[in-house]
Design a protein around this motif. Structure first.
Motif, PDB file in Angstrom:
ATOM      1  N   UNK A  45      48.536  17.497  -3.770  1.00  0.00           N
ATOM      2  CA  UNK A  45      49.169  18.946  -3.870  1.00  0.00           C
ATOM      3  C   UNK A  45      48.230  19.600  -4.622  1.00  0.00           C
ATOM      4  N   UNK A  46      48.161  20.860  -4.487  1.00  0.00           N
ATOM      5  CA  UNK A  46      47.266  21.805  -4.787  1.00  0.00           C
ATOM      6  C   UNK A  46      45.981  22.070  -4.236  1.00  0.00           C
ATOM      7  N   UNK A  47      46.125  21.398  -2.909  1.00  0.00           N
ATOM      8  CA  UNK A  47      44.878  21.470  -1.938  1.00  0.00           C
ATOM      9  C   UNK A  47      45.241  21.910  -0.735  1.00  0.00           C
ATOM     10  N   UNK A  48      44.398  22.974  -0.111  1.00  0.00           N
ATOM     11  CA  UNK A  48      44.637  23.336   1.248  1.00  0.00           C
ATOM     12  C   UNK A  48      45.285  24.926   1.019  1.00  0.00           C
ATOM     13  N   UNK A  49      45.250  25.627   2.081  1.00  0.00           N
ATOM     14  CA  UNK A  49      45.857  27.117   1.879  1.00  0.00           C
ATOM     15  C   UNK A  49      46.087  27.516   3.494  1.00  0.00           C
ATOM     16  N   UNK A  50      46.912  28.266   3.742  1.00  0.00           N
ATOM     17  CA  UNK A  50      47.149  29.025   5.151  1.00  0.00           C
ATOM     18  C   UNK A  50      45.899  29.792   5.515  1.00  0.00           C
ATOM     19  N   UNK A  51      45.432  30.585   4.236  1.00  0.00           N
ATOM     20  CA  UNK A  51      44.492  31.648   4.519  1.00  0.00           C
ATOM     21  C   UNK A  51      43.209  31.225   4.050  1.00  0.00           C
ATOM     22  N   UNK A  52      43.087  30.820   2.542  1.00  0.00           N
ATOM     23  CA  UNK A  52      41.763  30.461   2.147  1.00  0.00           C
ATOM     24  C   UNK A  52      41.203  29.259   2.800  1.00  0.00           C
ATOM     25  N   UNK A  53      40.096  29.541   3.492  1.00  0.00           N
ATOM     26  CA  UNK A  53      39.446  28.288   3.777  1.00  0.00           C
ATOM     27  C   UNK A  53      37.810  28.073   3.469  1.00  0.00           C
ATOM     28  N   UNK A  54      37.912  28.533   1.995  1.00  0.00           N
ATOM     29  CA  UNK A  54      36.977  28.517   1.118  1.00  0.00           C
ATOM     30  C   UNK A  54      37.734  28.501  -0.372  1.00  0.00           C
ATOM     31  N   UNK A  55      36.927  28.364  -1.244  1.00  0.00           N
ATOM     32  CA  UNK A  55      37.763  28.264  -2.611  1.00  0.00           C
ATOM     33  C   UNK A  55      38.565  29.217  -3.038  1.00  0.00           C
ATOM     34  N   UNK A  56      39.817  29.115  -3.268  1.00  0.00           N
ATOM     35  CA  UNK A  56      40.810  29.985  -3.649  1.00  0.00           C
ATOM     36  C   UNK A  56      40.257  30.789  -5.160  1.00  0.00           C
ATOM     37  N   UNK A  57      39.875  32.086  -4.924  1.00  0.00           N
ATOM     38  CA  UNK A  57      39.246  32.597  -6.364  1.00  0.00           C
ATOM     39  C   UNK A  57      40.183  32.698  -7.476  1.00  0.00           C
ATOM     40  N   UNK A  58      41.551  32.477  -7.386  1.00  0.00           N
ATOM     41  CA  UNK A  58      42.295  32.265  -8.704  1.00  0.00           C
ATOM     42  C   UNK A  58      41.881  31.088  -9.134  1.00  0.00           C
ATOM     43  N   UNK A  59      41.808  29.762  -8.155  1.00  0.00           N
ATOM     44  CA  UNK A  59      41.654  28.564  -8.763  1.00  0.00           C
ATOM     45  C   UNK A  59      40.330  28.393  -9.668  1.00  0.00           C
ATOM     46  N   UNK A  60      39.426  29.011  -9.199  1.00  0.00           N
ATOM     47  CA  UNK A  60      38.079  29.086 -10.001  1.00  0.00           C
ATOM     48  C   UNK A  60      38.155  29.646 -11.537  1.00  0.00           C
ATOM     49  N   UNK A  61      38.775  30.718 -11.439  1.00  0.00           N
ATOM     50  CA  UNK A  61      39.059  31.673 -12.750  1.00  0.00           C
ATOM     51  C   UNK A  61      40.200  30.483 -13.363  1.00  0.00           C
ATOM     52  N   UNK A  62      41.399  30.011 -12.879  1.00  0.00           N
ATOM     53  CA  UNK A  62      42.277  29.089 -13.900  1.00  0.00           C
ATOM     54  C   UNK A  62      41.545  27.798 -14.241  1.00  0.00           C
ATOM     55  N   UNK A  63      40.794  27.271 -13.339  1.00  0.00           N
ATOM     56  CA  UNK A  63      39.968  26.081 -13.780  1.00  0.00           C
ATOM     57  C   UNK A  63      39.102  26.373 -15.200  1.00  0.00           C
ATOM     58  N   UNK A  64      38.502  27.423 -15.242  1.00  0.00           N
ATOM     59  CA  UNK A  64      37.437  27.952 -16.202  1.00  0.00           C
ATOM     60  C   UNK A  64      38.414  28.024 -17.650  1.00  0.00           C
ATOM     61  N   UNK A  65      39.557  28.967 -17.147  1.00  0.00           N
ATOM     62  CA  UNK A  65      40.703  29.235 -18.326  1.00  0.00           C
ATOM     63  C   UNK A  65      41.128  27.744 -18.917  1.00  0.00           C
ATOM     64  N   UNK A  66      41.352  26.729 -17.961  1.00  0.00           N
ATOM     65  CA  UNK A  66      42.002  25.511 -18.348  1.00  0.00           C
ATOM     66  C   UNK A  66      41.161  24.936 -19.411  1.00  0.00           C
ATOM     67  N   UNK A  67      39.850  24.841 -19.144  1.00  0.00           N
ATOM     68  CA  UNK A  67      39.009  24.318 -19.999  1.00  0.00           C
ATOM     69  C   UNK A  67      38.905  25.024 -21.265  1.00  0.00           C
ATOM     70  N   UNK A  68      39.003  26.442 -21.268  1.00  0.00           N
ATOM     71  CA  UNK A  68      38.805  27.097 -22.323  1.00  0.00           C
ATOM     72  C   UNK A  68      40.156  26.999 -23.171  1.00  0.00           C
ATOM     73  N   UNK A  69      41.082  27.334 -22.570  1.00  0.00           N
ATOM     74  CA  UNK A  69      42.415  27.023 -23.479  1.00  0.00           C
ATOM     75  C   UNK A  69      42.600  25.658 -24.202  1.00  0.00           C
ATOM     76  N   UNK A  70      42.300  24.466 -23.408  1.00  0.00           N
ATOM     77  CA  UNK A  70      42.409  23.171 -23.910  1.00  0.00           C
ATOM     78  C   UNK A  70      41.509  23.140 -25.186  1.00  0.00           C
TER      79      UNK A  70
END
Ligand code: SDX
Length: 427
Positions: free
Chosen positions: A302-327
């Protein structure tokens, strides 16, 4: 010179218009196909079919690009606020300070939800899933605001937009308050939209509540990242329901139900449940990667794959960075984040995932931040809905303003030919 596409069926050639979008996406316009050829197309899941022309969002799945009204998601997440982005997505332009202030004040005129709505939420068991309660309450808003069904002009549309933005946030938090047995809170018109979300969720009668600015900033960014995503399942549902001229509340209510599914917005809750299961199971990410690749195992990463994104979901990049910062900023040590990162590294290096272009999507890391912010897991998809609300409104508004026809797909019948009726005693 307008381009054409030629379809050759058994030597019969049919010419169809070929249109090119503002980002050079090409499409064969088949709106007259059946009239000229007697045949239709078929495309389960609409993987290759466009339902409309839209000016709201552009995304490029191969390059991992996402823009709202031409502005990059990276710029908007970094430099704008959620209500500002909501205005942009809905009305098409970034607001001036005065327009934004007016928009926020016009939303504040509608933040009081009819008290009788409490009778409806009282009818739900505490164990009801918040998304089911939210869909029901959203539809019920029509009963108390009947005028927002027939939105026939700009003034009525604007009022319906402000009403929806104001009331949806309140009833979304009521779903949590109900599950906790807490009294239902009221929006405080002296405070901001996202700060109100935290108050509506967590303020108790026993004392004042002060939301942490770090939390408010993180949520503001998360809501921006979820604001729209062109013709995804729930947005297409909102357009489809709205195309019959059902009202905005009824259309949004249907969108909430579509978003609930674990293959769509419900994935953010499913990701956390999956990561917690892996954690409980000793953190053996390899075992779960094997399960995800096993065709006989229904388990999906879950959380992997996408109907349209066949590359990194740009939102996932931003959220991953934010997760590090917030925690880090909140001083939260969450082993689940480490498991997520381990899983991501392993999957991105695995042939099965690489050959299928399966990358982390928006739902893979968002739950980790929500959890760090104290949001309970079964409220994660409600968070997605709050973020997606401006997109649903924008797409519904565009569909109605463009006077698009009622959505009614065709089909290819593969059932029985004509049969004679047989009386009961002869069956
Ligand atoms: C959202 O559309 C949007 O824009 C949605 C969204 C938005 O902002 O509105 O971005 C939000 O919904 C994000 C997606 C959240 N869902 C999940 O994380 C659930 C897990 N992902 C999948 O179920 C799946 O990837 C979908 C549903 C997201 C996309 O499915 P598709 O495009 O129909 O692709 P598919 O199911 O046909 O999969 C293609 C192949 C298959 O293998 P093969 O048959 O080719 O051997 O990839 C495999 C699938 O089995 N596959 C996975 C997988 N996702 C696809 N295998 C393991 N784990 C996965 N997660």
């Amino acid at each position: 010179m307008s381009k054409i596409a030629t379809l050759d069926i058994d030597g019969h050639k049919f010419e169809l218009p070929f249109i090119v979008g503002s980002e050079n996406e090409g499409a064969v316009d088949i709106s007259k196909l059946r009239d000229i050829s007697g045949v239709i197309t078929i495309d389960p899941g609409y993987k290759n079919s466009g339902s409309c022309k839209s000016e709201v969002t552009f995304l490029d799945g191969e390059l991992g690009i996402l823009r709202y009204r031409g502005y990059s998601i990276e710029d908007l997440a970094d430099r704008a606020h959620f209500l500002e982005v909501s205005y942009l997505v809905i009305f098409g332009e970034l607001p001036t300070a005065e327009q934004l202030n007016q928009f926020e004040n016009d939303i504040r005129k509608h933040t009081l939800v009819n008290e009788e709505m409490k009778n409806i939420i009282d009818g739900f068991p505490k164990t009801a899933h918040p998304m089911g309660v939210l869909s029901a309450l959203t539809s019920a808003l029509t009963a108390f605001n009947p005028k927002s069904v027939n939105v026939e002009n700009e003034k009525e549309m604007y009022e319906a937009v402000c009403k929806t933005m104001g009331k949806f946030l309140v009833i979304a938090t009521w779903t949590y308050r109900k599950s906790m047995g807490y009294p239902l809170n009221y929006y405080d018109n002296t405070k901001g939209y996202v700060e109100n979300f935290m108050r509506l969720m967590f303020e108790l009668p026993t004392g004042p509540y002060q939301a942490d600015p770090i939390v408010i900033n993180a949520l503001d960014k998360l809501f921006i990242l979820h604001a729209d995503h062109e013709q995804n399942c729930s947005t297409s549902t909102v357009r489809m329901v709205g195309s019959s001229h059902a009202g905005l509340f009824a259309s949004i209510s249907a969108g909430v139900s579509a978003l609930w599914g674990p293959l769509h917005g419900g994935a953010n809750q499913a990701v956390l449940e999956m990561l917690e299961e892996i954690h409980k199971d000793g953190g053996d990410t390899e075992k779960y990667l094997m399960k995800a690749k096993d065709k006989n195992d229904p388990f999906r990463l879950m959380g992997f794959g996408h109907r349209v994104y066949k590359n990194f979901d740009p939102r996932a990049r931003i959220i991953k960075k934010a997760a590090d910062e917030v925690l880090t900023t909140l001083g939260v040590e969450d082993p689940i984040l480490e498991i997520a990162k381990k899983l991501e590294v392993a999957a991105l290096d695995d042939e099965y995932f690489k050959t299928r272009s399966l990358y982390p999507n928006v739902d893979f890391y968002s739950g980790i931040i929500y959890r760090a912010l104290g949001i309970p897991t079964d409220m994660f998809t409600v968070m997605f809905a709050i973020g997606r609300l401006p997109g649903w409104i924008a797409q519904w508004k565009e569909m109605r303003e463009n006077k698009e026809p009622i959505g009614r797909p065709r089909q290819v019948y593969v059932g029985y030919p004509l049969r004679e009726f047989v009386e009961t005693d002869k069956r």
